[in-house]
Design a protein around this motif. Structure first.
Motif, PDB file in Angstrom:
ATOM      1  N   THR A   1       0.818  -1.202   0.000  1.00  0.00           N
ATOM      2  CA  THR A   1       0.000   0.000   0.000  1.00  0.00           C
ATOM      3  C   THR A   1       0.854   1.256   0.000  1.00  0.00           C
ATOM      4  O   THR A   1       2.058   1.226   0.255  1.00  0.00           O
ATOM      5  CB  THR A   1      -0.922   0.015   1.232  1.00  0.00           C
ATOM      6  N   ASN A   2       0.181   2.371  -0.293  1.00  0.00           N
ATOM      7  CA  ASN A   2       0.810   3.687  -0.191  1.00  0.00           C
ATOM      8  C   ASN A   2       2.164   3.749  -0.897  1.00  0.00           C
ATOM      9  O   ASN A   2       3.181   4.126  -0.295  1.00  0.00           O
ATOM     10  CB  ASN A   2       0.954   4.083   1.283  1.00  0.00           C
ATOM     11  N   MET A   3       2.181   3.399  -2.153  1.00  0.00           N
ATOM     12  CA  MET A   3       3.421   3.371  -2.912  1.00  0.00           C
ATOM     13  C   MET A   3       4.037   4.762  -3.028  1.00  0.00           C
ATOM     14  O   MET A   3       3.332   5.774  -3.138  1.00  0.00           O
ATOM     15  CB  MET A   3       3.185   2.769  -4.294  1.00  0.00           C
ATOM     16  N   ASP A   4       5.368   4.769  -3.031  1.00  0.00           N
ATOM     17  CA  ASP A   4       6.149   6.003  -3.070  1.00  0.00           C
ATOM     18  C   ASP A   4       7.239   5.833  -4.122  1.00  0.00           C
ATOM     19  O   ASP A   4       7.646   4.702  -4.410  1.00  0.00           O
ATOM     20  CB  ASP A   4       6.763   6.239  -1.685  1.00  0.00           C
ATOM     21  N   PRO A   5       7.743   6.914  -4.682  1.00  0.00           N
ATOM     22  CA  PRO A   5       8.832   6.764  -5.664  1.00  0.00           C
ATOM     23  C   PRO A   5      10.016   5.945  -5.166  1.00  0.00           C
ATOM     24  O   PRO A   5      10.685   5.279  -5.973  1.00  0.00           O
ATOM     25  CB  PRO A   5       9.218   8.218  -5.968  1.00  0.00           C
ATOM     26  N   VAL A   6      10.283   5.944  -3.871  1.00  0.00           N
ATOM     27  CA  VAL A   6      11.403   5.143  -3.360  1.00  0.00           C
ATOM     28  C   VAL A   6      11.132   3.652  -3.454  1.00  0.00           C
ATOM     29  O   VAL A   6      12.033   2.830  -3.257  1.00  0.00           O
ATOM     30  CB  VAL A   6      11.765   5.504  -1.908  1.00  0.00           C
ATOM     31  N   ASP A   7       9.887   3.282  -3.742  1.00  0.00           N
ATOM     32  CA  ASP A   7       9.541   1.871  -3.917  1.00  0.00           C
ATOM     33  C   ASP A   7       9.799   1.392  -5.351  1.00  0.00           C
ATOM     34  O   ASP A   7       9.553   0.220  -5.666  1.00  0.00           O
ATOM     35  CB  ASP A   7       8.081   1.620  -3.551  1.00  0.00           C
ATOM     36  N   THR A   8      10.263   2.289  -6.200  1.00  0.00           N
ATOM     37  CA  THR A   8      10.639   1.893  -7.554  1.00  0.00           C
ATOM     38  C   THR A   8      11.743   0.848  -7.480  1.00  0.00           C
ATOM     39  O   THR A   8      12.804   1.088  -6.885  1.00  0.00           O
ATOM     40  CB  THR A   8      11.123   3.111  -8.357  1.00  0.00           C
ATOM     41  N   ALA A   9      11.479  -0.321  -8.066  1.00  0.00           N
ATOM     42  CA  ALA A   9      12.422  -1.427  -7.933  1.00  0.00           C
ATOM     43  C   ALA A   9      12.005  -2.573  -8.847  1.00  0.00           C
ATOM     44  O   ALA A   9      10.892  -2.591  -9.379  1.00  0.00           O
ATOM     45  CB  ALA A   9      12.456  -1.938  -6.489  1.00  0.00           C
ATOM     46  N   THR A  10      12.905  -3.507  -9.001  1.00  0.00           N
ATOM     47  CA  THR A  10      12.554  -4.797  -9.599  1.00  0.00           C
ATOM     48  C   THR A  10      12.116  -5.709  -8.466  1.00  0.00           C
ATOM     49  O   THR A  10      12.837  -5.854  -7.475  1.00  0.00           O
ATOM     50  CB  THR A  10      13.744  -5.395 -10.357  1.00  0.00           C
ATOM     51  N   TYR A  11      10.947  -6.286  -8.620  1.00  0.00           N
ATOM     52  CA  TYR A  11      10.385  -7.148  -7.598  1.00  0.00           C
ATOM     53  C   TYR A  11      10.504  -8.604  -8.067  1.00  0.00           C
ATOM     54  O   TYR A  11      10.064  -8.953  -9.172  1.00  0.00           O
ATOM     55  CB  TYR A  11       8.923  -6.786  -7.334  1.00  0.00           C
ATOM     56  N   TYR A  12      11.110  -9.412  -7.228  1.00  0.00           N
ATOM     57  CA  TYR A  12      11.309 -10.830  -7.516  1.00  0.00           C
ATOM     58  C   TYR A  12      10.499 -11.693  -6.547  1.00  0.00           C
ATOM     59  O   TYR A  12      10.378 -11.367  -5.368  1.00  0.00           O
ATOM     60  CB  TYR A  12      12.777 -11.232  -7.316  1.00  0.00           C
ATOM     61  N   CYS A  13      10.001 -12.801  -7.065  1.00  0.00           N
ATOM     62  CA  CYS A  13       9.540 -13.847  -6.167  1.00  0.00           C
ATOM     63  C   CYS A  13      10.522 -15.018  -6.292  1.00  0.00           C
ATOM     64  O   CYS A  13      11.169 -15.188  -7.346  1.00  0.00           O
ATOM     65  CB  CYS A  13       8.113 -14.289  -6.438  1.00  0.00           C
ATOM     66  N   ALA A  14      10.636 -15.783  -5.226  1.00  0.00           N
ATOM     67  CA  ALA A  14      11.626 -16.858  -5.206  1.00  0.00           C
ATOM     68  C   ALA A  14      11.133 -18.021  -4.351  1.00  0.00           C
ATOM     69  O   ALA A  14      10.534 -17.802  -3.282  1.00  0.00           O
ATOM     70  CB  ALA A  14      12.956 -16.337  -4.661  1.00  0.00           C
TER      71      ALA A  14
END
Lengths: 121, 108
Positions: free
Chosen positions: A85-98
């Protein structure tokens, strides 16, 4: 053969909620000791563990993000969903599941290709 | 402290040996796991448990631990070993996971 693939929006606006889906094959989350985790990596930065869900539906979150994260699983569809929730520009990233295993500590033997999420208005 | 510390960069001459370290209080109780990441790719598991290598990982990769420091050693570094290396382990509580800041290995 174990595979994982992340899916979700490439772009979200600040304050919005991000929903990512990890679709996997080659193992089942109904099998004892199986786990799936989400990990992210901001551009040029280190890996950051976000959350883990276990075969018995136990859930664990990064303490610094716990109020914003929810992880769930759909065992019949071989999917794990992460909401932030409440996404912010600092949350810009590549998201991986593993896929997550355990041998004294948790480790990740198979990773998805990752999905880049950009937070911008 | 609840963190894992790695040196940001390290270089090694082709064919020589390089040690990458990871420091943290939790490493006194838990093993470190090591990953290799090349640009634009997902991380690859290199070492897990005490010193186990997944299938396909060359035996020039090995691991050790002393006190609060875990080490990944590449014996006879090859050009293809140039990458970022990350350690991870459990935090002191045991329920959560930490990653180190990563070490960029340059093979000269």
């Amino acid at each position: 053969q174990v595979t994982l693939k992340e899916s979700g929006p490439a772009l979200v606006k600040p304050t919005q909620t991000l929903t990512l889906t990890c679709t996997f094959s080659g193992f089942s989350l109904s099998t004892t000791t199986m786990r799936v985790s989400w990990i992210r990596q901001a551009p040029g930065k280190a890996l950051e563990w976000l959350a883990r869900i276990e075969w018995d539906d136990a859930k664990f979150y990064n303490p610094s993000l716990t109020t914003r994260l929810t992880i769930s699983k759909d065992t019949s569809r071989n999917q794990v969903v992460l909401t932030m929730t409440n996404m912010d520009p600092v949350d810009t990233a590549t998201y991986y599941c593993a896929r997550t295993l355990y041998s004294n500590t948790y480790y990740y033997d198979y990773w998805g290709q990752g999905t880049l999420v950009t937070v911008s208005s | 402290s609840s963190e894992l510390t790695q040196d940001p960069t390290v270089s090694v001459a082709l064919g020589q040996t390089v040690r990458i370290t990871c420091q943290g209080d939790s490493l006194r109780d838990y093993y470190a796991t090591w990953y290799q990441q090349k640009p634009g790719q997902a991380p690859v598991l290199v070492i897990y448990g005490r010193h186990n290598r997944p299938s396909g990982i060359p035996d020039r990769f090995s691991a050790s631990r002393s006190g609060n420091t875990a080490s990944l050693t590449i014996t006879g570094a090859q050009a293809e070993d140039e990458a970022d290396y990350y350690c991870n382990s459990r935090d002191i509580s045991g329920s959560h996971v930490l990653f180190g800041g990563g070490t960029k290995v340059t093979v000269l």
